[in-house]
Design a protein around this motif. Structure first.
Motif, PDB file in Angstrom:
ATOM      1  N   GLY A 158      25.245  21.513  51.153  1.00 47.21           N
ATOM      2  CA  GLY A 158      25.905  21.592  50.017  1.00 47.21           C
ATOM      3  C   GLY A 158      25.963  20.181  49.337  1.00 47.21           C
ATOM      4  O   GLY A 158      25.257  19.482  49.681  1.00 47.21           O
ATOM      5  N   GLU A 159      26.848  20.260  48.350  1.00 48.81           N
ATOM      6  CA  GLU A 159      27.038  19.010  47.350  1.00 48.81           C
ATOM      7  C   GLU A 159      27.621  17.881  48.002  1.00 48.81           C
ATOM      8  O   GLU A 159      28.686  17.995  48.962  1.00 48.81           O
ATOM      9  CB  GLU A 159      27.895  19.326  46.165  1.00 48.81           C
ATOM     10  CG  GLU A 159      26.954  20.508  45.253  1.00 48.81           C
ATOM     11  CD  GLU A 159      28.171  20.617  44.122  1.00 48.81           C
ATOM     12  OE1 GLU A 159      29.109  20.287  43.887  1.00 48.81           O
ATOM     13  OE2 GLU A 159      27.428  21.783  43.464  1.00 48.81           O
ATOM     14  N   ASP A 215      21.360  17.964  53.622  1.00 50.62           N
ATOM     15  CA  ASP A 215      20.981  18.864  54.463  1.00 50.62           C
ATOM     16  C   ASP A 215      21.783  18.800  55.759  1.00 50.62           C
ATOM     17  O   ASP A 215      22.797  18.070  56.094  1.00 50.62           O
ATOM     18  CB  ASP A 215      19.326  18.573  54.730  1.00 50.62           C
ATOM     19  CG  ASP A 215      19.139  17.513  55.203  1.00 50.62           C
ATOM     20  OD1 ASP A 215      19.918  16.740  55.950  1.00 50.62           O
ATOM     21  OD2 ASP A 215      17.775  17.085  55.319  1.00 50.62           O
ATOM     22  N   ALA A 216      21.245  19.776  56.695  1.00 53.21           N
ATOM     23  CA  ALA A 216      21.906  19.777  58.078  1.00 53.21           C
ATOM     24  C   ALA A 216      22.073  18.502  58.860  1.00 53.21           C
ATOM     25  O   ALA A 216      23.002  18.314  59.714  1.00 53.21           O
ATOM     26  CB  ALA A 216      21.367  21.024  58.756  1.00 53.21           C
ATOM     27  N   LYS A 217      20.976  17.780  58.523  1.00 58.40           N
ATOM     28  CA  LYS A 217      20.879  16.279  59.255  1.00 58.40           C
ATOM     29  C   LYS A 217      21.468  15.096  58.633  1.00 58.40           C
ATOM     30  O   LYS A 217      21.637  14.065  59.127  1.00 58.40           O
ATOM     31  CB  LYS A 217      19.330  16.062  59.440  1.00 58.40           C
ATOM     32  CG  LYS A 217      18.721  16.980  60.274  1.00 58.40           C
ATOM     33  CD  LYS A 217      17.118  16.612  60.436  1.00 58.40           C
ATOM     34  CE  LYS A 217      16.220  17.740  61.329  1.00 58.40           C
ATOM     35  NZ  LYS A 217      14.823  17.322  61.429  1.00 58.40           N
ATOM     36  N   GLY A 218      22.273  15.600  57.643  1.00 53.62           N
ATOM     37  CA  GLY A 218      22.973  14.459  57.063  1.00 53.62           C
ATOM     38  C   GLY A 218      22.017  13.516  55.787  1.00 53.62           C
ATOM     39  O   GLY A 218      22.407  12.520  55.326  1.00 53.62           O
ATOM     40  N   GLU A 270      27.501   4.697  57.169  1.00 52.54           N
ATOM     41  CA  GLU A 270      27.092   6.321  56.748  1.00 52.54           C
ATOM     42  C   GLU A 270      26.727   6.323  55.103  1.00 52.54           C
ATOM     43  O   GLU A 270      25.824   6.858  54.621  1.00 52.54           O
ATOM     44  CB  GLU A 270      27.935   7.276  57.155  1.00 52.54           C
ATOM     45  CG  GLU A 270      27.718   8.697  56.915  1.00 52.54           C
ATOM     46  CD  GLU A 270      28.598   9.821  57.456  1.00 52.54           C
ATOM     47  OE1 GLU A 270      28.365  10.811  56.908  1.00 52.54           O
ATOM     48  OE2 GLU A 270      29.562   9.351  57.945  1.00 52.54           O
ATOM     49  N   GLY A 271      27.750   5.481  54.282  1.00 53.32           N
ATOM     50  CA  GLY A 271      27.426   5.507  52.921  1.00 53.32           C
ATOM     51  C   GLY A 271      26.316   4.746  52.551  1.00 53.32           C
ATOM     52  O   GLY A 271      25.567   5.263  51.569  1.00 53.32           O
ATOM     53  N   ARG A 272      25.982   3.745  53.389  1.00 52.86           N
ATOM     54  CA  ARG A 272      24.721   2.959  52.929  1.00 52.86           C
ATOM     55  C   ARG A 272      23.604   3.572  53.272  1.00 52.86           C
ATOM     56  O   ARG A 272      22.616   3.699  52.569  1.00 52.86           O
ATOM     57  CB  ARG A 272      24.767   1.536  53.815  1.00 52.86           C
ATOM     58  CG  ARG A 272      23.511   0.768  53.531  1.00 52.86           C
ATOM     59  CD  ARG A 272      23.601  -0.576  54.156  1.00 52.86           C
ATOM     60  NE  ARG A 272      24.099  -0.331  55.568  1.00 52.86           N
ATOM     61  CZ  ARG A 272      24.995  -1.037  56.088  1.00 52.86           C
ATOM     62  NH1 ARG A 272      25.816  -1.882  55.342  1.00 52.86           N
ATOM     63  NH2 ARG A 272      25.148  -0.939  57.734  1.00 52.86           N
ATOM     64  N   LYS A 273      23.494   4.515  54.349  1.00 56.14           N
ATOM     65  CA  LYS A 273      22.438   5.383  54.579  1.00 56.14           C
ATOM     66  C   LYS A 273      22.115   6.200  53.369  1.00 56.14           C
ATOM     67  O   LYS A 273      20.862   6.488  53.242  1.00 56.14           O
ATOM     68  CB  LYS A 273      22.500   6.029  56.100  1.00 56.14           C
ATOM     69  CG  LYS A 273      21.526   6.942  56.306  1.00 56.14           C
ATOM     70  CD  LYS A 273      21.829   7.813  57.526  1.00 56.14           C
ATOM     71  CE  LYS A 273      20.585   8.957  57.804  1.00 56.14           C
ATOM     72  NZ  LYS A 273      20.978   9.804  58.734  1.00 56.14           N
ATOM     73  N   MET A 274      23.168   6.931  52.948  1.00 55.48           N
ATOM     74  CA  MET A 274      23.008   8.023  51.765  1.00 55.48           C
ATOM     75  C   MET A 274      22.424   7.069  50.649  1.00 55.48           C
ATOM     76  O   MET A 274      21.770   7.649  49.914  1.00 55.48           O
ATOM     77  CB  MET A 274      24.265   8.612  51.700  1.00 55.48           C
ATOM     78  CG  MET A 274      24.373   9.608  52.828  1.00 55.48           C
ATOM     79  SD  MET A 274      25.832  10.950  52.277  1.00 55.48           S
ATOM     80  CE  MET A 274      25.887  12.098  53.498  1.00 55.48           C
TER      81      MET A 274
END
Length: 410
Positions: free
Chosen positions: A103-104, A152-155, A119-123
């Motif tokens: 999803g979004e 996606d399902a893997k983030g 996690e935010g840096r990875k995105m």
């Protein structure tokens, strides 16, 4: 009525489209629906965007849809939603897209709040990878926001919705884009000034807004009052929380620089020490097959439907603008009703609404002491007369260096 709708949904659910079987509805919009689909031969899931040709005509978005398809056809990258093929029937266009299960990003932030910095840096790294890849292909998104970033399902993130994207042929002779678009909270200040802008630097600004929301859980520039929101964006004075790491704070400040000339570029972002932490660049997928597009996809006739809301910027003072607007519309045969600092521009035949009638609400917002936005909103009436009125006002009162309509919304 309810039973008929249920029967219609059951019929659609089992519908076969070539090698795809359509399933449940994933979402709905003005253009039609997005449905989950399955490749009957392989079982692989896809998202099928179903566009109603009549709605495309009514909303006057044929060029926008063509642009989205042409754009997606060019892009093959792990962080960009993949278009596989375009099919068509007499009444519908079917865009077969990669199905992104998570999803979004907007929903993720709305439900869980801000992300941990790592996690935010990875995105953000994946967002920059996808955006810089698009730019390398000459594609500028122009509507980057949390709602258009899927997970996606893997983030991993996938950039979607290229309906407002620009290709090289949309640049003027000065090498700049001149159409204002995008979502108000994410739009770059140079776009508001209507003097032309670089698609790459304005996309980077939007990436900065996304990074800010990912790490804080809220928008850097927000206000219910559009004029106040514009002022905040124009100043570019985002309050960066003290609890963010020095590297994150520096990155946000360098991206949300209101001056596009000194704003950080994607190349410089990729050399930044904070950005490079645990960074694994994503490679593009150029070896994938070409996209199949059915020739019947755009066998539709255009209708004469004009936009309902139009904005343009002006350097005239507030008092001058109000006076000149009244003079121009009066000369054109309209009458003006004033109320609470707003105009209602009306043209009626024998005092009644008829085929040649027109009613337009007019409002002026101050962005800075020397820059104003004029908003024209059609209440009802003749589309050609409305377009004529908008063109006259924007040409006579718009910013001299870039006259013409600044933004349109259906």
């Amino acid at each position: 009525m309810v039973r008929k709708e249920e029967e219609k949904q059951k019929k659609e659910k089992g519908m076969q489209l070539g090698k795809y079987e359509l399933g449940r509805t994933l979402g709905e919009g003005n253009f039609g629906k997005v449905k989950l689909a399955k490749n009957i031969e392989t079982g692989q899931p896809f998202a099928v965007k179903i566009l109603e040709k009549n709605r495309i005509i009514d909303l006057k978005i044929t060029d926008q849809i063509k642009r989205e398809i042409a754009t997606l056809k060019l892009l093959k990258h792990p962080n960009v939603v993949r278009l596989h093929e375009v099919l068509a029937s007499k009444s519908k266009i079917y865009m077969v897209l990669e199905y992104v299960t998570g999803g979004e990003l907007f929903d993720r932030i709305a439900s869980k709040g801000k992300l941990p910095e790592a996690e935010g840096r990875k995105m953000f790294q994946q967002l920059i990878d996808g955006v810089s890849y698009c730019h390398s292909k000459g594609v500028f998104h122009r509507d980057l926001k949390l709602e258009n970033v899927l997970v996606d399902a893997k983030g991993n993130i996938k950039i979607s919705d290229f309906g407002l994207s620009a290709l090289p042929q949309h640049f003027r002779d000065d090498g700049l884009l001149h159409t204002t678009c995008g979502s108000p909270n994410y739009v770059a200040p140079e776009i508001l000034s209507n003097r032309g802008y670089d698609g790459a630097t304005s996309d980077i600004w939007s990436c900065g807004v996304i990074l800010y929301v990912i790490l804080t859980g809220y928008l850097p520039f927000d206000d219910r009052n559009l004029a106040v929101l514009y002022q905040k964006i124009f100043k570019g004075d985002a309050q960066v929380p003290k609890w963010l790491s020095p590297g994150a704070k520096n990155m946000i400040k360098r991206i949300l620089d209101p001056n596009p000339v000194t704003r950080i570029t994607t190349a410089d972002i990729k050399t930044d020490e904070w950005f490079k932490l645990d960074y694994t660049p994503m490679d593009s997928a150029e070896e994938q097959d070409d996209v199949y597009i059915d020739d019947a996809a755009f066998s539709i006739q255009e209708a004469d439907v004009s936009e309902r809301k139009i904005r343009f910027t002006s350097n005239h003072s507030m008092s001058d603008l109000l006076e000149k607007i009244e003079d121009i519309v009066t000369e054109m045969g309209f009458r003006v009703q004033k109320r609470n600092g707003k105009f209602q521009v009306i043209q009626e035949h024998r005092g009644k609404k008829s085929s040649g009638s027109l009613s337009v609400a007019t409002e002026v917002f101050e962005i800075s002491p020397s820059l104003y936005v004029v908003e024209l909103r059609k209440s009802y009436g003749d589309s050609s007369a409305y377009r004529q009125l908008c063109t006259k006002l924007s040409n006579d009162l718009g910013v001299p260096s870039s006259p013409g309509l600044l933004a349109t919304e259906v």
